[in-house]
Design a protein around this motif. Structure first.
Motif, PDB file in Angstrom:
ATOM      1  N   PHE A 139       0.827  -1.198   0.000  1.00 35.55           N
ATOM      2  CA  PHE A 139       0.000   0.000   0.000  1.00 35.55           C
ATOM      3  C   PHE A 139       0.865   1.253   0.000  1.00 35.55           C
ATOM      4  CE2 PHE A 139      -2.168   3.424   2.234  1.00 35.55           C
ATOM      5  CZ  PHE A 139      -3.393   3.469   1.595  1.00 35.55           C
ATOM      6  N   MET A 140       1.892   1.290   0.836  1.00 33.77           N
ATOM      7  CA  MET A 140       2.762   2.452   0.914  1.00 33.77           C
ATOM      8  C   MET A 140       3.489   2.707  -0.404  1.00 33.77           C
ATOM      9  SD  MET A 140       2.515   3.889   3.865  1.00 33.77           S
ATOM     10  CE  MET A 140       2.250   3.689   5.608  1.00 33.77           C
ATOM     11  N   VAL A 141       3.999   1.635  -1.014  1.00 35.37           N
ATOM     12  CA  VAL A 141       4.720   1.781  -2.280  1.00 35.37           C
ATOM     13  C   VAL A 141       3.797   2.320  -3.370  1.00 35.37           C
ATOM     14  CG1 VAL A 141       5.910   0.516  -4.120  1.00 35.37           C
ATOM     15  CG2 VAL A 141       6.433   0.015  -1.732  1.00 35.37           C
ATOM     16  N   LEU A 142       2.588   1.790  -3.447  1.00 35.15           N
ATOM     17  CA  LEU A 142       1.636   2.255  -4.453  1.00 35.15           C
ATOM     18  C   LEU A 142       1.255   3.713  -4.231  1.00 35.15           C
ATOM     19  CD1 LEU A 142      -0.728  -0.858  -4.774  1.00 35.15           C
ATOM     20  CD2 LEU A 142       1.087  -0.133  -6.328  1.00 35.15           C
ATOM     21  N   VAL A 143       1.141   4.109  -2.972  1.00 34.74           N
ATOM     22  CA  VAL A 143       0.817   5.505  -2.662  1.00 34.74           C
ATOM     23  C   VAL A 143       1.904   6.435  -3.180  1.00 34.74           C
ATOM     24  CG1 VAL A 143       0.671   7.162  -0.765  1.00 34.74           C
ATOM     25  CG2 VAL A 143      -0.687   5.084  -0.698  1.00 34.74           C
ATOM     26  N   VAL A 144       3.168   6.085  -2.910  1.00 31.55           N
ATOM     27  CA  VAL A 144       4.282   6.928  -3.350  1.00 31.55           C
ATOM     28  C   VAL A 144       4.327   7.005  -4.875  1.00 31.55           C
ATOM     29  CG1 VAL A 144       6.798   7.141  -3.384  1.00 31.55           C
ATOM     30  CG2 VAL A 144       5.635   6.500  -1.275  1.00 31.55           C
ATOM     31  N   ILE A 145       4.141   5.878  -5.540  1.00 32.76           N
ATOM     32  CA  ILE A 145       4.182   5.869  -7.009  1.00 32.76           C
ATOM     33  C   ILE A 145       3.062   6.724  -7.586  1.00 32.76           C
ATOM     34  CG2 ILE A 145       3.911   4.419  -9.051  1.00 32.76           C
ATOM     35  CD1 ILE A 145       5.284   2.169  -7.504  1.00 32.76           C
ATOM     36  N   TYR A 146       1.854   6.558  -7.050  1.00 30.54           N
ATOM     37  CA  TYR A 146       0.710   7.324  -7.573  1.00 30.54           C
ATOM     38  C   TYR A 146       0.901   8.829  -7.377  1.00 30.54           C
ATOM     39  CZ  TYR A 146      -3.844   9.566  -7.598  1.00 30.54           C
ATOM     40  OH  TYR A 146      -4.868  10.443  -7.835  1.00 30.54           O
ATOM     41  N   LEU A 147       1.276   9.237  -6.156  1.00 28.40           N
ATOM     42  CA  LEU A 147       1.428  10.661  -5.881  1.00 28.40           C
ATOM     43  C   LEU A 147       2.597  11.264  -6.656  1.00 28.40           C
ATOM     44  CD1 LEU A 147       0.718  10.876  -2.044  1.00 28.40           C
ATOM     45  CD2 LEU A 147      -0.784  11.432  -3.943  1.00 28.40           C
ATOM     46  N   ALA A 148       3.663  10.472  -6.868  1.00 27.40           N
ATOM     47  CA  ALA A 148       4.787  10.983  -7.645  1.00 27.40           C
ATOM     48  C   ALA A 148       4.383  11.230  -9.096  1.00 27.40           C
ATOM     49  CB  ALA A 148       5.955   9.999  -7.584  1.00 27.40           C
ATOM     50  N   ILE A 149       3.478  10.398  -9.627  1.00 30.55           N
ATOM     51  CA  ILE A 149       3.008  10.572 -11.005  1.00 30.55           C
ATOM     52  C   ILE A 149       1.957  11.674 -11.082  1.00 30.55           C
ATOM     53  CG2 ILE A 149       1.801   9.456 -12.917  1.00 30.55           C
ATOM     54  CD1 ILE A 149       3.064   6.813 -12.034  1.00 30.55           C
ATOM     55  N   ALA A 150       0.989  11.657 -10.172  1.00 31.85           N
ATOM     56  CA  ALA A 150      -0.110  12.625 -10.220  1.00 31.85           C
ATOM     57  C   ALA A 150       0.340  14.018  -9.816  1.00 31.85           C
ATOM     58  CB  ALA A 150      -1.245  12.160  -9.322  1.00 31.85           C
ATOM     59  N   PHE A 151       1.286  14.118  -8.883  1.00 32.38           N
ATOM     60  CA  PHE A 151       1.735  15.421  -8.405  1.00 32.38           C
ATOM     61  C   PHE A 151       3.234  15.554  -8.638  1.00 32.38           C
ATOM     62  CE2 PHE A 151      -2.089  14.317  -5.995  1.00 32.38           C
ATOM     63  CZ  PHE A 151      -2.873  15.436  -6.248  1.00 32.38           C
ATOM     64  N   GLU A 152       4.018  15.264  -7.608  1.00 30.80           N
ATOM     65  CA  GLU A 152       5.471  15.274  -7.739  1.00 30.80           C
ATOM     66  C   GLU A 152       6.059  14.487  -6.577  1.00 30.80           C
ATOM     67  OE1 GLU A 152       7.654  18.868  -6.372  1.00 30.80           O
ATOM     68  OE2 GLU A 152       5.756  19.879  -6.820  1.00 30.80           O
ATOM     69  N   LEU A 153       7.359  14.214  -6.660  1.00 34.73           N
ATOM     70  CA  LEU A 153       8.005  13.346  -5.679  1.00 34.73           C
ATOM     71  C   LEU A 153       7.969  13.953  -4.281  1.00 34.73           C
ATOM     72  CD1 LEU A 153       9.545  10.761  -5.093  1.00 34.73           C
ATOM     73  CD2 LEU A 153      11.669  11.958  -5.689  1.00 34.73           C
ATOM     74  N   ARG A 154       8.145  15.266  -4.164  1.00 31.15           N
ATOM     75  CA  ARG A 154       8.151  15.889  -2.839  1.00 31.15           C
ATOM     76  C   ARG A 154       6.801  15.732  -2.157  1.00 31.15           C
ATOM     77  NH1 ARG A 154      11.422  18.610  -6.101  1.00 31.15           N
ATOM     78  NH2 ARG A 154      13.487  19.245  -5.338  1.00 31.15           N
ATOM     79  N   MET A 155       5.718  15.865  -2.901  1.00 28.53           N
ATOM     80  CA  MET A 155       4.394  15.651  -2.328  1.00 28.53           C
ATOM     81  C   MET A 155       4.201  14.196  -1.926  1.00 28.53           C
ATOM     82  SD  MET A 155       1.855  18.022  -4.604  1.00 28.53           S
ATOM     83  CE  MET A 155       1.925  19.825  -4.506  1.00 28.53           C
ATOM     84  N   ALA A 156       4.737  13.275  -2.722  1.00 30.83           N
ATOM     85  CA  ALA A 156       4.638  11.857  -2.386  1.00 30.83           C
ATOM     86  C   ALA A 156       5.377  11.554  -1.087  1.00 30.83           C
ATOM     87  CB  ALA A 156       5.201  11.013  -3.528  1.00 30.83           C
ATOM     88  N   LEU A 157       6.558  12.129  -0.917  1.00 25.81           N
ATOM     89  CA  LEU A 157       7.328  11.906   0.308  1.00 25.81           C
ATOM     90  C   LEU A 157       6.615  12.508   1.522  1.00 25.81           C
ATOM     91  CD1 LEU A 157      10.959  12.585  -0.972  1.00 25.81           C
ATOM     92  CD2 LEU A 157       9.867  10.377  -0.550  1.00 25.81           C
ATOM     93  N   ALA A 158       6.042  13.701   1.346  1.00 25.18           N
ATOM     94  CA  ALA A 158       5.321  14.331   2.455  1.00 25.18           C
ATOM     95  C   ALA A 158       4.102  13.498   2.849  1.00 25.18           C
ATOM     96  CB  ALA A 158       4.892  15.738   2.063  1.00 25.18           C
ATOM     97  N   ALA A 159       3.372  12.974   1.863  1.00 32.16           N
ATOM     98  CA  ALA A 159       2.217  12.123   2.161  1.00 32.16           C
ATOM     99  C   ALA A 159       2.647  10.842   2.858  1.00 32.16           C
ATOM    100  CB  ALA A 159       1.466  11.796   0.876  1.00 32.16           C
ATOM    101  N   LEU A 160       3.790  10.279   2.451  1.00 31.05           N
ATOM    102  CA  LEU A 160       4.293   9.064   3.094  1.00 31.05           C
ATOM    103  C   LEU A 160       4.640   9.328   4.556  1.00 31.05           C
ATOM    104  CD1 LEU A 160       5.181   6.113   2.791  1.00 31.05           C
ATOM    105  CD2 LEU A 160       7.440   6.946   2.094  1.00 31.05           C
ATOM    106  N   VAL A 161       5.277  10.458   4.838  1.00 37.60           N
ATOM    107  CA  VAL A 161       5.589  10.816   6.225  1.00 37.60           C
ATOM    108  C   VAL A 161       4.305  10.959   7.042  1.00 37.60           C
ATOM    109  CG1 VAL A 161       6.549  12.623   7.699  1.00 37.60           C
ATOM    110  CG2 VAL A 161       7.782  11.914   5.652  1.00 37.60           C
ATOM    111  N   ALA A 162       3.283  11.574   6.453  1.00 42.31           N
ATOM    112  CA  ALA A 162       2.009  11.738   7.162  1.00 42.31           C
ATOM    113  C   ALA A 162       1.361  10.387   7.446  1.00 42.31           C
ATOM    114  CB  ALA A 162       1.066  12.613   6.342  1.00 42.31           C
ATOM    115  N   LEU A 163       1.431   9.455   6.500  1.00 40.34           N
ATOM    116  CA  LEU A 163       0.842   8.130   6.703  1.00 40.34           C
ATOM    117  C   LEU A 163       1.587   7.361   7.798  1.00 40.34           C
ATOM    118  CD1 LEU A 163       0.108   7.006   3.021  1.00 40.34           C
ATOM    119  CD2 LEU A 163      -1.514   7.845   4.726  1.00 40.34           C
TER     120      LEU A 163
END
Length: 377
Positions: free
Chosen positions: A147-171
């Motif tokens: 689940f975590m890996v898919l979240v990072v991949i999706y957010l990195a594609i839909a937004f950008e890598l920094r947003m994906a990392l921030a969302a991962l930290v929040a999760l």
């Protein structure tokens, strides 16, 4: 319009706002303190793992007059392990003993029947082997990691890598707090708990994506203007979705709170606690992290980029020059994002910089009839 609705509209238009990003160190400190408390509770008390994860047996009896406390004492004496006893609706007992070998279950069953004064044949025993429990635990961790890996991949594609990392930290923040609460409270961890964790992660991610989508839209071509920094526009994104986040969180917490406090606490349906506690704590932590952790962290990461540093320098220089001339530093109130001039595109939305003055609204009386507005004589 209700007061909350009026507040939400004013937040969305940028007429008022709270400086979430500017005070981010306060929220970071609060989150670190809560996280440390959760980790200490996890290290000191540990998790009360259910039999699905560590193996054991569940004994179900027919109707009996034996109390729950007496049954717990009998079960612990017969098995040598801690027991969890629940009263069933038909007057029977559900006795759960973890960490015992399946070979000892028959002897424990006989001892329980003698102490409870029931027929051994009327006691139903469900056994879970330690190896099966280990497989369940491994599958749970695998599901969480995927689940975590898919979240990072999706957010990195839909937004950008920094947003994906921030969302991962929040999760991770939400998971740590929820698991820590389980350790401190001592509730049993079952597959229902894992399901609850995955559910609240999805909810937290949804709330974060709503803010990120607004932030992405408002920071489009941000370097082409010199009025607002990235952090200021990030504040606008949070304030614009704040009331929506509060409303959705409260609506979600009400039924979950009913399950936890009424179903599990008042009515004694202990089986509801394993999933309702994870949902309740996780939903609250997810709403908090989406507002106070994810977006401020994105702003922190983005402000370290060379182009954002240069933008901030230009914005501050322009404001300093305006202050030297005695001009107002407050951004104008506009209905669209940027004014259609050489300062930038008209698609982005201004950041929140505090209370905004209201426009003088023309009177509607006498409009189009050639008469001035005012009282009739």
């Amino acid at each position: 319009m209700s007061k909350l609705g009026t507040l939400g509209a004013r937040l969305h238009r940028g007429e008022i706002g709270y400086d979430f990003v500017g005070k981010r160190k306060i929220w970071y400190g609060i989150s670190i303190l809560i996280t440390i408390t959760a980790i200490v509770g996890l290290a000191v008390r540990g998790l009360n793992m259910g039999i699905e994860f560590q193996g054991g047996a569940v004994f179900t009896t027919e109707k009996t007059s034996i109390s729950v406390s007496q049954a717990e004492t009998y079960a612990e004496e017969a098995s040598g392990h801690d027991a969890i006893v629940q009263k069933l609706g038909n007057g029977g007992l559900r006795i759960q003993v973890a960490g015992i070998d399946t070979g000892k279950s028959d002897q424990i069953k006989e001892d329980l029947a003698k102490d409870l004064k029931v027929d051994p044949e009327k006691i139903n025993a469900d056994l879970v082997g330690p190896s099966w429990g280990e497989q369940v635990a491994n599958k749970a961790w695998q599901g969480l990691a995927i689940f975590m890996v898919l979240v990072v991949i999706y957010l990195a594609i839909a937004f950008e890598l920094r947003m994906a990392l921030a969302a991962l930290v929040a999760l991770i923040h939400d998971i740590t707090i929820t698991v820590g609460v389980y350790a401190l409270v001592g509730f049993e961890v079952t597959p229902g708990t894992v399901i609850g964790l995955l559910t609240i992660l999805g909810y937290s991610l949804y709330d974060t994506v709503v803010v990120f989508d607004s932030l992405k839209e408002q920071t489009k071509d941000i370097t082409k203007q010199t009025r607002w920094t990235y952090s200021e526009i990030a504040d606008r994104s949070i304030n614009g979705t704040l009331v929506r986040s509060i409303n959705t969180t409260v609506v979600a917490l009400l039924p979950v709170g009913g399950l936890l406090f009424i179903g599990g606490g008042v009515l004694g349906a202990g089986m509801l606690n394993d999933i309702s506690l994870s949902l309740f704590v996780g939903l609250a932590a997810g709403a908090y992290s989406s507002i106070f952790i994810a977006t401020p962290l994105v702003a922190d990461l983005k402000e370290r980029e060379p182009q954002m540093k240069a933008l901030k320098k230009r914005v501050l220089a322009k404001r300093a020059a305006a202050a030297a001339k005695g001009e107002s530093l407050e951004a104008p109130v506009v209905d669209r994002a940027y004014e259609d001039d050489d300062e930038g595109p008209a698609d982005a939305t201004p950041a929140v910089v505090g209370p905004r003055p209201q426009r003088a609204q023309p009177s509607s009386r006498g409009r189009g009839r050639g008469r001035p507005s005012g009282k009739r004589r």
